[in-house]
Design a protein around this motif. Structure first.
Motif, PDB file in Angstrom:
ATOM      1  N   GLN A  34       0.861  -1.018  -0.192  1.00 55.75           N
ATOM      2  CA  GLN A  34      -0.342  -0.320   0.117  1.00 55.75           C
ATOM      3  C   GLN A  34       1.062   1.015  -0.077  1.00 55.75           C
ATOM      4  N   SER A  35       1.563   1.173   0.634  1.00 57.08           N
ATOM      5  CA  SER A  35       2.984   2.338   0.413  1.00 57.08           C
ATOM      6  C   SER A  35       3.011   2.153  -0.600  1.00 57.08           C
ATOM      7  N   LEU A  36       3.800   1.178  -1.240  1.00 53.58           N
ATOM      8  CA  LEU A  36       4.337   1.333  -3.099  1.00 53.58           C
ATOM      9  C   LEU A  36       3.704   2.115  -3.661  1.00 53.58           C
ATOM     10  N   VAL A  37       2.494   1.391  -3.206  1.00 57.90           N
ATOM     11  CA  VAL A  37       1.333   2.621  -4.607  1.00 57.90           C
ATOM     12  C   VAL A  37       1.293   3.355  -4.246  1.00 57.90           C
ATOM     13  N   ASN A  38       0.435   4.160  -2.596  1.00 60.07           N
ATOM     14  CA  ASN A  38       0.155   5.728  -2.577  1.00 60.07           C
ATOM     15  C   ASN A  38       1.186   6.364  -2.478  1.00 60.07           C
ATOM     16  N   ASP A  39       2.320   5.758  -2.434  1.00 52.14           N
ATOM     17  CA  ASP A  39       3.647   6.839  -1.769  1.00 52.14           C
ATOM     18  C   ASP A  39       4.353   7.140  -3.285  1.00 52.14           C
ATOM     19  N   VAL A  40       4.847   6.098  -3.958  1.00 54.57           N
ATOM     20  CA  VAL A  40       5.315   6.144  -5.287  1.00 54.57           C
ATOM     21  C   VAL A  40       5.053   5.582  -6.173  1.00 54.57           C
ATOM     22  N   ILE A  41       4.060   4.896  -6.618  1.00 48.85           N
ATOM     23  CA  ILE A  41       2.979   4.416  -8.121  1.00 48.85           C
ATOM     24  C   ILE A  41       2.175   6.070  -8.336  1.00 48.85           C
ATOM     25  N   MET A  42       1.355   6.162  -7.153  1.00 49.96           N
ATOM     26  CA  MET A  42       0.259   6.908  -7.959  1.00 49.96           C
ATOM     27  C   MET A  42       0.549   8.564  -7.890  1.00 49.96           C
ATOM     28  N   PRO A  43       1.605   9.122  -7.165  1.00 54.11           N
ATOM     29  CA  PRO A  43       1.654  10.921  -7.577  1.00 54.11           C
ATOM     30  C   PRO A  43       1.961  10.999  -8.761  1.00 54.11           C
ATOM     31  N   PRO A  44       3.106   9.835  -9.256  1.00 54.02           N
ATOM     32  CA  PRO A  44       3.064  10.103 -11.198  1.00 54.02           C
ATOM     33  C   PRO A  44       2.795   9.885 -11.564  1.00 54.02           C
ATOM     34  N   VAL A  45       1.609   8.824 -11.350  1.00 55.58           N
ATOM     35  CA  VAL A  45       0.112   9.119 -12.489  1.00 55.58           C
ATOM     36  C   VAL A  45      -0.540   9.824 -11.938  1.00 55.58           C
ATOM     37  N   GLY A  46      -0.902  10.731 -11.119  1.00 57.85           N
ATOM     38  CA  GLY A  46      -2.016  11.729 -10.397  1.00 57.85           C
ATOM     39  C   GLY A  46      -1.360  12.518 -11.410  1.00 57.85           C
ATOM     40  N   LYS A  47       0.119  12.793 -10.985  1.00 62.69           N
ATOM     41  CA  LYS A  47       0.781  14.264 -12.281  1.00 62.69           C
ATOM     42  C   LYS A  47       0.504  13.740 -13.425  1.00 62.69           C
ATOM     43  N   ILE A  48       0.825  12.888 -14.063  1.00 61.21           N
ATOM     44  CA  ILE A  48       0.052  12.560 -15.882  1.00 61.21           C
ATOM     45  C   ILE A  48      -1.122  13.059 -16.233  1.00 61.21           C
ATOM     46  N   ILE A  49      -1.710  12.658 -14.815  1.00 67.64           N
ATOM     47  CA  ILE A  49      -3.310  12.643 -15.536  1.00 67.64           C
ATOM     48  C   ILE A  49      -3.488  13.935 -14.903  1.00 67.64           C
ATOM     49  N   ASP A  50      -2.475  15.432 -14.743  1.00 65.87           N
ATOM     50  CA  ASP A  50      -3.058  16.912 -14.368  1.00 65.87           C
ATOM     51  C   ASP A  50      -3.346  16.967 -12.973  1.00 65.87           C
ATOM     52  N   ASN A  51      -2.223  16.200 -12.203  1.00 66.96           N
ATOM     53  CA  ASN A  51      -2.499  16.389 -10.457  1.00 66.96           C
ATOM     54  C   ASN A  51      -4.326  15.993 -10.070  1.00 66.96           C
ATOM     55  N   GLN A  88      -8.320   3.259  -6.920  1.00 69.90           N
ATOM     56  CA  GLN A  88      -7.224   2.903  -6.033  1.00 69.90           C
ATOM     57  C   GLN A  88      -7.155   1.766  -5.186  1.00 69.90           C
ATOM     58  N   SER A  89      -8.601   1.298  -4.928  1.00 71.53           N
ATOM     59  CA  SER A  89      -8.340  -0.377  -4.210  1.00 71.53           C
ATOM     60  C   SER A  89      -7.883  -1.617  -5.772  1.00 71.53           C
ATOM     61  N   VAL A  90      -8.472  -0.929  -6.498  1.00 75.63           N
ATOM     62  CA  VAL A  90      -8.465  -1.517  -8.430  1.00 75.63           C
ATOM     63  C   VAL A  90      -6.689  -2.194  -7.894  1.00 75.63           C
ATOM     64  N   ILE A  91      -6.755  -0.444  -8.316  1.00 72.49           N
ATOM     65  CA  ILE A  91      -4.738  -0.823  -8.525  1.00 72.49           C
ATOM     66  C   ILE A  91      -4.216  -1.193  -7.859  1.00 72.49           C
ATOM     67  N   ASN A  92      -4.758  -0.881  -6.117  1.00 76.62           N
ATOM     68  CA  ASN A  92      -3.581  -1.846  -5.536  1.00 76.62           C
ATOM     69  C   ASN A  92      -3.613  -3.689  -5.674  1.00 76.62           C
ATOM     70  N   PHE A  93      -5.329  -3.853  -5.958  1.00 73.61           N
ATOM     71  CA  PHE A  93      -5.050  -5.353  -5.754  1.00 73.61           C
ATOM     72  C   PHE A  93      -4.521  -5.825  -6.977  1.00 73.61           C
ATOM     73  N   LEU A  94      -4.257  -5.037  -8.136  1.00 73.91           N
ATOM     74  CA  LEU A  94      -3.441  -5.582  -9.560  1.00 73.91           C
ATOM     75  C   LEU A  94      -2.008  -5.563  -9.035  1.00 73.91           C
ATOM     76  N   ILE A  95      -1.343  -4.626  -8.491  1.00 76.29           N
ATOM     77  CA  ILE A  95      -0.029  -3.890  -7.820  1.00 76.29           C
ATOM     78  C   ILE A  95       0.265  -5.293  -6.917  1.00 76.29           C
ATOM     79  N   ILE A  96      -1.232  -5.432  -5.687  1.00 81.86           N
ATOM     80  CA  ILE A  96       0.079  -6.476  -5.143  1.00 81.86           C
ATOM     81  C   ILE A  96      -0.116  -8.290  -5.513  1.00 81.86           C
TER      82      ILE A  96
END
Length: 148
Positions: A34-51, A88-96
């Protein structure tokens, strides 16, 4: 008394202990993922799709909730469908699940390599050992040529 003895036998067996260890490690693994998804993966993804912050994406169901930027505040004001949390839960599930798949695949390939290693040659049988001793004794008894 027999019931408690059976329960003790069940609880002490390795399977129950392995399961308990697996659950504890799984909980720790979930926190790390969850830390990997929330703190590492999602911030750049959010930045790419206009914050866009996925956790704040929602559909207002009441007029009072329109224009509120935070899901928590919108929930206080009225009914909302918080699809961002679902995403967010779906992305977490896919990464896990991908991480678990890669881990299991790695363990499987290591086990396959171990199984493919050539086995040590079998130890000689008693007959083979006796024949080798006879061979060596005959070699020692044979006359040695002094001339090269």
């Amino acid at each position: 008394m027999k019931f408690f003895q059976k329960f003790k036998d069940f609880a002490i067996k390795g399977n129950v202990l392995d399961l308990a260890v697996g659950i504890i490690i799984g909980a720790a693994f979930t926190t790390v993922t969850q830390s990997l998804v929330n703190d590492v993966i999602m911030p750049p993804v959010g930045k790419i799709i206009d914050n866009v912050n996925f956790s704040n994406l929602y559909i207002p169901l009441d007029e009072q909730t329109r224009g509120i930027s935070s899901v928590e505040e919108a929930r206080k004001a009225g009914a909302v469908i918080a699809y961002g949390n679902f995403l967010q839960s779906v992305i977490n599930f896919l990464i896990i699940s991908m991480t678990v798949f890669l881990l299991v695949n790695l363990v499987h390939s290591v086990r396959q390599k171990e199984a493919q290693k050539p086995a040590d040659p079998p130890a000689p049988t008693k007959e083979e050992t006796l024949l080798m001793e006879i061979r060596d004794a005959l070699r020692d008894l044979a006359p040695k040529n002094e001339n090269p």
